[in-house]
Design an enzyme around this catalytic site. Structure first.
Site, PDB file in Angstrom:
ATOM      1  CG  ASP A 259      -9.655  44.718   1.687  1.00  0.00           C
ATOM      2  OD1 ASP A 259      -8.785  44.620   0.800  1.00  0.00           O
ATOM      3  OD2 ASP A 259      -9.969  43.772   2.432  1.00  0.00           O
TER       4      ASP A 259
ATOM      5  CE  LYS B  23     -12.587  42.913   5.183  1.00  0.00           C
ATOM      6  NZ  LYS B  23     -11.441  43.845   5.150  1.00  0.00           N
TER       7      LYS B  23
ATOM      8  CE  LYS C 229     -10.169  40.258   4.267  1.00  0.00           C
ATOM      9  NZ  LYS C 229      -9.297  41.438   4.034  1.00  0.00           N
TER      10      LYS C 229
END
Length: 224
Positions: A92, A156, A185
């Site tokens: 991430d 995300k 996400k």
């Protein structure tokens, strides 16, 4: 949705600067108890958490250039490669937010392409953190359009360390823009079942939260 299906959407998170060995052991034990998808940690703890989760299907996720995104591409690539070498199953990374505010979309596309390429080569899941609280709706959309072309596994919403977290409006914009080409996400501020359900209903595939246990408990109460 079953409790197990919900738990499998959680990236169970502990990203505090003061995280200790005991915190990581507790995080991994909780993830095993929950059946979470992943533990989300800073990259320094990847090797240790990988050992703690040995023999399970739970992934270790490394947060790269976290939480500001303000490192060079070379540094982000080096951190990504080191995390993967240490055993990370998922990456991430935080985009260069300054470049987004300057609308340097070529830089951000190149950054995304290179980090995603490293992940794909090693069969590691890639997630691109936008940090929406600092962006306009048009900037969020432009980043999502770049992702639609580059195709990381996920985009995300947030780190959880900015001035705001995931919102219904932003998540809907991201999902609508990528048109199913990239998963979304939601992370940041998701602390109860009501908010988690709202995100799931929109179509998110993962939820980043340090409140996994609380959300699951509330979910069980609702099902009774």
């Amino acid at each position: 949705m079953t409790k197990e299906e919900l738990a499998s959407m959680f990236d169970h998170t502990f990203l505090k600067a003061y995280a200790s060995r005991d915190d990581f052991i507790k995080l991994c034990d909780e993830a095993k108890e929950l059946g979470a998808a992943m533990v989300a940690i800073n990259s320094v703890a990847v090797k240790f958490c990988k050992q703690q989760l040995e023999g399970t299907d739970i992934h270790v996720g490394a947060a790269i250039s976290f939480p500001l995104g303000q490192t060079t591409l070379d540094i982000k690539l080096a951190e990504t490669k080191q995390a993967i070498e240490d055993g990370a199953d998922e990456i991430d990374y935080v985009i260069n937010i300054s470049k987004a505010k300057m609308h340097d979309w070529d830089y951000l596309k190149n950054e995304m392409e290179q980090i995603v390429a490293v992940c794909k080569e090693k069969d590691v899941i890639s997630k691109v953190i936008f940090e929406n609280c600092y962006l306009t709706k048009e900037e969020i959309k432009q980043l999502a359009l770049i992702a639609k072309e580059v195709k990381p596994d996920f985009i995300k919403t947030s780190t959880g360390f900015g001035t705001g977290g995931a919102t219904i409006e932003d998540v809907k914009l991201m999902i609508d823009t990528v048109e199913g080409k990239v998963a979304v996400k939601a992370a940041g501020g998701i602390r109860d079942w009501k908010m988690a359900k709202a995100m799931i209903d929109l179509g998110v595939k993962r939820i980043g939260t340090s409140s996994s246990l609380k959300i699951l408990e509330e979910f069980k109460q609702v099902q009774q």
